[in-house]
Design a protein around this motif. Sequence first.
Motif, PDB file in Angstrom:
ATOM      1  N   ASN A  94      -0.750  -3.081 -11.008  1.00 49.27           N
ATOM      2  CA  ASN A  94      -2.148  -3.384 -10.676  1.00 49.27           C
ATOM      3  C   ASN A  94      -2.270  -4.555  -9.706  1.00 49.27           C
ATOM      4  O   ASN A  94      -3.292  -4.698  -9.024  1.00 49.27           O
ATOM      5  N   VAL A  96      -0.400  -5.047  -7.093  1.00 48.24           N
ATOM      6  CA  VAL A  96      -0.125  -4.612  -5.713  1.00 48.24           C
ATOM      7  C   VAL A  96      -1.442  -4.163  -5.081  1.00 48.24           C
ATOM      8  O   VAL A  96      -2.162  -3.351  -5.669  1.00 48.24           O
ATOM      9  N   PRO A  97      -1.781  -4.687  -3.901  1.00 47.40           N
ATOM     10  CA  PRO A  97      -3.056  -4.319  -3.246  1.00 47.40           C
ATOM     11  C   PRO A  97      -3.223  -2.806  -3.128  1.00 47.40           C
ATOM     12  O   PRO A  97      -2.301  -2.097  -2.691  1.00 47.40           O
ATOM     13  N   LYS A  98      -4.380  -2.302  -3.523  1.00 51.71           N
ATOM     14  CA  LYS A  98      -4.631  -0.863  -3.509  1.00 51.71           C
ATOM     15  C   LYS A  98      -4.639  -0.291  -2.092  1.00 51.71           C
ATOM     16  O   LYS A  98      -4.415   0.901  -1.888  1.00 51.71           O
ATOM     17  N   GLY A  99      -4.900  -1.147  -1.126  1.00 45.70           N
ATOM     18  CA  GLY A  99      -4.924  -0.690   0.258  1.00 45.70           C
ATOM     19  C   GLY A  99      -3.587  -0.131   0.718  1.00 45.70           C
ATOM     20  O   GLY A  99      -3.541   0.750   1.589  1.00 45.70           O
ATOM     21  N   GLN A 100      -2.498  -0.615   0.128  1.00 49.41           N
ATOM     22  CA  GLN A 100      -1.169  -0.114   0.516  1.00 49.41           C
ATOM     23  C   GLN A 100      -1.011   1.349   0.109  1.00 49.41           C
ATOM     24  O   GLN A 100      -0.465   2.151   0.873  1.00 49.41           O
ATOM     25  N   GLN A 122       7.518  -3.509  -5.311  1.00 49.53           N
ATOM     26  CA  GLN A 122       6.768  -4.760  -5.243  1.00 49.53           C
ATOM     27  C   GLN A 122       6.350  -5.212  -6.639  1.00 49.53           C
ATOM     28  O   GLN A 122       6.438  -6.399  -6.978  1.00 49.53           O
TER      29      GLN A 122
END
Length: 202
Positions: A94, A96-100, A122
């Motif tokens: 959670n 890790v940025p969702k944009g990735q 990551q």
Amino acid sequence: LLGTLEVSLTAMLVTFSLGMIMMIGRINRNKIISTIATVFIELSRGIPTLLFIYFFFLAVPQFGLKLPAFWKITLPVAISAAGVTAETLRSGVNAVPKGQREAAISLGMRDHTVFLKIIFPQAFRIVIPGLISELVIVLKDTTFAYVVSYADLMQNARVMISNYDALLSVYLVVAVIYILINYGLNKLSVYLANRRKRLQAG
């Protein structure tokens, strides 16, 4: 000491494997799978380790499954820690940025490929200190090995005390050994956390 380390390391490997399965189930989009995984996680976190050990020691043999003492302590300790490990891994995912994920999906990558190659590596780096802290808990839980008569530090300490009537000195030495091991693990956790911060800053 060797018996304690063998149980601790094996239990941690089993814990990580079960934690991974539970975590993947928990974040699954299928509500049935997610619910089942959540139930297992809550049971793992809510039931004391000693009760798991008594289950494997007293109940499992009644089903005709005779496990060695090593597994009678390793499996319950691992199951008891698996729920917390699953939640630790999920917190890393959670974080890790969702944009990735969205960017990878837009490039045509599949969900499982995105998770394995982008998200989880990551997430794992983020939660390494937390996983090491869980190893400390696993190590402490192995002190229940006397219940199944497995030859770990505590079991051998009890034998020495009964033979030599040296309760205080034996337990003092055992306590020092546990303190040194846990101190080393905690220092490793701090080192890895600081190393990750330096890499992020660089």
